[in-house]
Design an enzyme around this catalytic site. Structure first.
Site, PDB file in Angstrom:
ATOM      1  N   PRO A   1       0.862  -1.201   0.000  1.00 43.35           N
ATOM      2  CA  PRO A   1       0.000   0.000   0.000  1.00 43.35           C
ATOM      3  C   PRO A   1       0.890   1.240   0.000  1.00 43.35           C
ATOM      4  CG  PRO A   1       0.093  -0.945   2.202  1.00 43.35           C
ATOM      5  CD  PRO A   1       0.892  -1.858   1.319  1.00 43.35           C
TER       6      PRO A   1
ATOM      7  N   ASP B   1       6.073   2.707   1.729  1.00 45.55           N
ATOM      8  CA  ASP B   1       5.123   1.694   2.180  1.00 45.55           C
ATOM      9  C   ASP B   1       4.420   2.237   3.419  1.00 45.55           C
ATOM     10  OD1 ASP B   1       3.783  -0.526   3.186  1.00 45.55           O
ATOM     11  OD2 ASP B   1       5.405  -1.928   2.707  1.00 45.55           O
ATOM     12  N   HIS B   2       3.114   2.452   3.288  1.00 48.40           N
ATOM     13  CA  HIS B   2       2.370   3.075   4.390  1.00 48.40           C
ATOM     14  C   HIS B   2       2.240   2.155   5.598  1.00 48.40           C
ATOM     15  CE1 HIS B   2       0.298   6.516   5.813  1.00 48.40           C
ATOM     16  NE2 HIS B   2      -0.111   6.942   4.629  1.00 48.40           N
ATOM     17  N   ARG B   3       2.665   0.900   5.471  1.00 48.97           N
ATOM     18  CA  ARG B   3       2.613  -0.004   6.608  1.00 48.97           C
ATOM     19  C   ARG B   3       3.766   0.228   7.573  1.00 48.97           C
ATOM     20  NH1 ARG B   3       2.457  -5.531   3.257  1.00 48.97           N
ATOM     21  NH2 ARG B   3       4.175  -4.361   2.288  1.00 48.97           N
TER      22      ARG B   3
END
Length: 474
Positions: A266, A444-446
């Site tokens: 994401p 990476d938004h994680r």
């Protein structure tokens, strides 16, 4: 008495399931030493000379030059303990004697092989499984390569299974079946314990092609291909309004990796414009100070951007990470292995400057030059193309201002740099012409939120605008 040992194509690196035979370095009947290169193969990442872990006489080769072999396929067989032109006598022993001879063969293989097929990518010293001891007569070198063993008989279709695992181990076999719309559950494997092999899938594909040709004889074709042109040829596809370009080799690997990145990560992108005038002036001063008499190389702009990226990752280590969703954890790395995108005649590759956090700007510059030259020559090793933790992409060399980079899976971020061009800019309260560059960060938004990503990018921009900021972190 000699034992014939089979050497299979070893695992050559991360995600590589096949290789193309470029050039054989030995002939049948040649005597090879332990760890002597026997074949040159080309993977999607690099050209590699594969050494044989056994010492003896080559009795057979498998795979013509130009053909592709999957990892685990036989490369050649070697008679260990045989003399050139000598004979290996004796028939096939009974089971108790065979078991004893097999133990001796494994011990001999362990003693006469190093196991170092490729450092970091090789096979074990000697296969632990049982291998039948064959009786062969070693002849003089032959000009022609013996043909590979006859493929197994075509798999007999079985009623589709409604549940339960499919007996397939190789991801290459699954990929081949998927690309050719073959239902693996409808096949009966010819391997041990019903294991479905590549030969089984190939047989099913050929059987399907025969069936299509049979149906085609009773159905008029919409348009005839030019005389002498095989089905699926360039002329045939041009008549249909398109041409085929297979996604194989490096292009196929890039396609798989980019698709996986977009599918699994994401990602989000932020960008900022920065005044690079002072950075260009600092580079000019650094290169003017170097006399070059001692072989000092000029510092490139990419080296300065790499040094800035390393400093930013030291302040924002969350971006030097990867995500393991199966373990549901973020792995943050202590070492910074900085990859950089390089366009070569073979396609896009990402060489890695290892342990960048412990290198000076001059050291990073030297390594960038070395890796770039190797990339253009096609001599990068698998170890120089894997293991990166963060990637720098200078797409400004293509004359574009900005982009939204796709993350190099399984990394967590990529910094993109556009071209540096003169633009109107407010400098010290007045309008002036300055050299401006657009920086973009895809992350990476994680692993982090916008605050961390924004802080990283802002720090990079500050270092570009005022290179003296770097003095606080060196």
């Amino acid at each position: 008495m000699a034992q014939v040992l089979e050497f299979k194509l070893p695992d050559l690196g991360e995600g590589l399931t096949e290789a193309e035979v470029v050039r054989w370095l030995v002939e049948v009947g040649d005597v090879v030493a332990v760890d002597q290169p026997v074949v040159e193969v080309e993977t999607a990442k690099a050209m590699v000379e594969v050494p044989c872990p056994y010492g003896g006489v080559v009795t057979a080769r498998f795979g013509e030059e130009g053909s592709e072999l999957p990892v685990g396929a036989p490369l050649l067989t070697v008679a260990v303990g045989a003399e050139p032109g000598g004979a290996v006598s004796g028939g096939a022993p009974e089971e108790p004697a065979e078991r004893a001879l097999q133990t001796a063969a494994e011990q001999a293989a362990a003693e006469e092989s190093s196991g170092n097929v490729l450092v970091g990518y090789g096979t074990a010293a000697a296969p632990a499984r049982r291998r039948r001891v064959r009786s062969v007569r070693v002849s003089a070198p032959s000009a022609a390569t013996p043909s590979a063993p006859a493929p197994p008989a075509p798999a007999v279709p079985a009623p589709p299974a409604s549940d339960g695992p499919v007996p397939v181990i190789s991801p290459l076999v699954r990929k081949l079946a998927r690309e050719n719309d073959v239902d693996l559950r409808s096949l009966v494997g010819s391997g041990p314990d019903g294991l479905i092999t590549r030969a089984d899938v190939d047989s099913a594909v050929k059987a399907g092609a025969v069936g299509q040709q049979a149906r085609a004889t009773t159905t008029p074709a919409p348009a005839a291909a030019p005389a002498g042109a095989p089905a699926g040829s360039r002329e045939d596809t041009q008549a249909a309004g398109f041409t085929r370009h297979p996604l194989t080799g490096l292009r196929g690997l890039v396609a798989d990796k980019m698709s996986r990145s977009r599918r699994e990560i994401p990602e989000a992108t932020c960008w900022v414009d920065a005044d690079a005038t002072e950075l260009l002036a600092a580079r000019k001063a650094m290169n003017a100070a170097a006399t070059g008499a001692d072989g000092t190389q000029k510092v490139s702009l990419l080296a300065l951007l790499a040094r800035i990226s390393v400093a930013a990752l030291t302040r924002f280590p969350a971006l030097n990470s990867s995500v393991d969703m199966e373990a549901r954890e973020v792995r943050q790395y202590a070492d910074i292995h900085l990859g950089f995108a390089a366009q070569t005649p073979r396609g896009l590759v990402v060489p890695v400057v290892r342990h960048s956090q412990s290198r000076s700007t001059e050291s990073i510059n030297t390594e960038l030059i070395r890796l770039t030259e190797s990339a253009r020559a096609g001599t990068l090793t698998p170890g120089e193309l894997t293991g990166g933790t963060f990637t720098l992409n200078n797409y400004g060399v293509f004359g574009v201002d900005g982009s939204t980079p796709i993350i190099n899976h399984p990394e967590a971020a990529m910094l993109g740099v556009g071209r540096i061009v003169p633009k109107p800019w407010v400098h010290q309260g007045e309008l002036a012409v300055r050299h401006v560059v657009q920086l973009s960060l895809t992350f990476d938004h994680r692993v982090c939120d916008g605050g961390t990503a924004g802080g990283f990018l802002r720090y990079v921009a500050d270092c570009v605008e005022q290179p003296a900021v770097l003095l606080r972190s060196v």
